[in-house]
Design a protein around this motif. Structure first.
Motif, PDB file in Angstrom:
ATOM      1  N   HIS A 196     -65.721 -93.487 -76.710  1.00  0.00           N
ATOM      2  CA  HIS A 196     -66.961 -93.207 -77.447  1.00  0.00           C
ATOM      3  C   HIS A 196     -66.770 -92.043 -78.415  1.00  0.00           C
ATOM      4  O   HIS A 196     -67.209 -92.106 -79.575  1.00  0.00           O
ATOM      5  N   GLN A 199     -64.502 -93.100 -81.361  1.00  0.00           N
ATOM      6  CA  GLN A 199     -65.242 -93.958 -82.278  1.00  0.00           C
ATOM      7  C   GLN A 199     -66.209 -93.147 -83.127  1.00  0.00           C
ATOM      8  O   GLN A 199     -66.351 -93.383 -84.332  1.00  0.00           O
ATOM      9  N   LYS A 200     -66.857 -92.173 -82.496  1.00  0.00           N
ATOM     10  CA  LYS A 200     -67.794 -91.328 -83.243  1.00  0.00           C
ATOM     11  C   LYS A 200     -67.054 -90.497 -84.279  1.00  0.00           C
ATOM     12  O   LYS A 200     -67.514 -90.354 -85.422  1.00  0.00           O
ATOM     13  N   ALA A 202     -64.256 -91.251 -85.786  1.00  0.00           N
ATOM     14  CA  ALA A 202     -63.831 -92.127 -86.878  1.00  0.00           C
ATOM     15  C   ALA A 202     -65.012 -92.515 -87.768  1.00  0.00           C
ATOM     16  O   ALA A 202     -64.912 -92.497 -89.000  1.00  0.00           O
ATOM     17  N   GLU A 203     -66.151 -92.848 -87.170  1.00  0.00           N
ATOM     18  CA  GLU A 203     -67.329 -93.252 -87.949  1.00  0.00           C
ATOM     19  C   GLU A 203     -67.803 -92.137 -88.864  1.00  0.00           C
ATOM     20  O   GLU A 203     -68.035 -92.343 -90.065  1.00  0.00           O
ATOM     21  N   VAL A 204     -67.936 -90.937 -88.308  1.00  0.00           N
ATOM     22  CA  VAL A 204     -68.459 -89.818 -89.095  1.00  0.00           C
ATOM     23  C   VAL A 204     -67.454 -89.404 -90.166  1.00  0.00           C
ATOM     24  O   VAL A 204     -67.834 -89.113 -91.307  1.00  0.00           O
ATOM     25  N   ARG A 206     -65.164 -91.266 -91.680  1.00  0.00           N
ATOM     26  CA  ARG A 206     -65.140 -92.264 -92.745  1.00  0.00           C
ATOM     27  C   ARG A 206     -66.403 -92.181 -93.594  1.00  0.00           C
ATOM     28  O   ARG A 206     -66.336 -92.205 -94.836  1.00  0.00           O
ATOM     29  N   ALA A 207     -67.561 -92.046 -92.954  1.00  0.00           N
ATOM     30  CA  ALA A 207     -68.811 -91.995 -93.710  1.00  0.00           C
ATOM     31  C   ALA A 207     -68.900 -90.742 -94.565  1.00  0.00           C
ATOM     32  O   ALA A 207     -69.354 -90.789 -95.719  1.00  0.00           O
ATOM     33  N   ASP A 299     -74.570 -93.990 -91.569  1.00  0.00           N
ATOM     34  CA  ASP A 299     -73.376 -94.199 -90.745  1.00  0.00           C
ATOM     35  C   ASP A 299     -73.151 -93.077 -89.744  1.00  0.00           C
ATOM     36  O   ASP A 299     -72.630 -93.308 -88.656  1.00  0.00           O
ATOM     37  N   THR A 300     -73.492 -91.843 -90.114  1.00  0.00           N
ATOM     38  CA  THR A 300     -73.323 -90.733 -89.177  1.00  0.00           C
ATOM     39  C   THR A 300     -74.439 -90.675 -88.155  1.00  0.00           C
ATOM     40  O   THR A 300     -74.320 -89.997 -87.139  1.00  0.00           O
ATOM     41  N   LYS A 301     -75.552 -91.383 -88.454  1.00  0.00           N
ATOM     42  CA  LYS A 301     -76.724 -91.386 -87.570  1.00  0.00           C
ATOM     43  C   LYS A 301     -77.238 -89.967 -87.359  1.00  0.00           C
ATOM     44  O   LYS A 301     -77.677 -89.612 -86.261  1.00  0.00           O
TER      45      LYS A 301
END
Length: 361
Positions: A196, A199-200, A202-204, A206-207, A299-301
């Motif tokens: 988790h 993944q977080k 990588a998501e943040v 990239r965004a 994307d970062t929520k």
């Protein structure tokens, strides 16, 4: 007893060796960090190439690395070179007297008498204002000239870091999956939590990189074009400056076009000033208000205010690298607390409810 002593000694030495290794690679932290960012940013392209060229991991990683050079690295290097070059040129013009900002106040006093009246009412010496404007312009342009000189002085160190970044990017692309699996095995946080958190991250990452760079380039390009259309000197320089400052959410681009609009008003070019203000609010500002929440916030929520605070905090702590490090650290902070609330607080609430049921029964 002996086994416990051996385990504690091993863990102590493990911490010491890990700390020493951290100090060893600390000078290359940003090279490693940006290699990881490039690998994360271009991971979808790398996966697509792997499907197109099965069994040729080296070729896929090399093609992805070349794409990252053409799309991100080379354009950014050219942009920073242009910024340093234009800043040095403006510094020379201000130093030689070719650009005289003192004339701005004189022209504003002649074309807009109300400025003189306001200055007298508030006991403002316009002579000091002229000197302050000149000194500010000289200091600002000197900063860019100094950075260009420092870059020349530190060219070897920059070259080593740059080559190291490209070298590591290749291996992060090729072996990224196995490296993540190795970290999951090594870290004592639990595989589900670690997945988790990765993944977080990588998501943040990239965004933030993708979103902020797109917004900054679009705003800087629009700003440079409107400056050129209005005949403002140094449109290229100010466009590049706007790209850099646009990394700051909400306020970045306005730090350039707002003073330029004030300059036009004070110079008597009211029509051009109005055009620049309207363009800044409704075109350049619209890019920030529309694209940034879509590319970064969604994307970062994270809410917009937290993106702004984390970006400003990151820039103040880590310099230009902070526009990514700040939001990434904030996202990891939120992810850790989310895991804590879901796993620990829920268990506590469940135990309390079980006790209440038992006592009620």
């Amino acid at each position: 007893m002996q086994r416990k002593l051996e385990d504690r000694s091993f863990l102590l030495l493990l911490l010491v060796v890990t700390f020493g290794f951290g100090l060893l690679i600390l000078p290359f932290f940003y090279a490693i960090f940006w290699a990881a960012m490039l690998a994360i940013l271009f991971a979808p392209l790398h996966r697509w190439l792997i499907r197109r060229f099965p069994g040729r991991d080296n070729i896929s990683a090399l093609l992805t690395l070349l794409a990252s050079l053409l799309i991100v690295v080379i354009p950014l290097a050219v942009m920073m070179t242009m910024l340093a070059k234009e800043g040095a040129r403006v510094y020379q013009q201000v130093s030689s007297g070719e650009i005289q900002l003192q004339a701005l106040v004189d022209k504003a006093r002649a074309t807009m008498p109300v400025i003189q009246e306001l200055a007298e009412r508030f006991d403002i010496d316009l002579g000091n204002v002229k000197q302050m404007l000149s000194q500010a312009a000289l200091t600002g342009s000197k900063f860019f000239a100094t950075q260009a000189f420092n870059f020349g002085q530190e060219y070897l160190q920059f070259t080593v870091s740059f080559v190291l970044m490209l070298y590591l990017t290749f291996f992060f692309l090729r072996d990224g999956g196995s490296l993540i699996q190795l970290l999951i095995r090594a870290l004592p946080l639990g595989d589900t939590r670690e997945m988790h958190l990765f993944q977080k991250f990588a998501e943040v990452s990239r965004a933030t990189v993708k979103g902020n760079l797109v917004v900054a380039i679009v705003q800087g390009t629009l700003g440079g074009l409107i400056f050129w259309a209005l005949g403002i000197k140094g449109a290229l320089l100010w466009g590049v400056v706007m790209v850099v400052l646009s990394l700051l959410p909400a306020v970045g681009s306005a730090l350039v076009w707002a003073p330029a609009a004030a300059y036009l008003f004070f110079s008597g070019d009211v029509f051009k000033g109005v055009v620049l203000v309207l363009f800044g609010f409704f075109v350049i500002g619209l890019v920030d208000n529309v694209l940034r929440p879509v590319l970064v916030g969604r994307d970062t929520k994270m809410p917009d205010y937290l993106v702004l605070l984390s970006t400003l905090g990151g820039l103040s702590l880590f310099g230009l690298n902070g526009f990514v490090l700040g939001p990434v650290l904030t996202a990891l902070f939120l992810a850790f607390w989310q895991i804590f609330m879901e796993e620990f607080n829920n268990n506590e609430e469940k135990s309390i409810s079980d006790e209440e049921d038992a006592s009620g029964g």
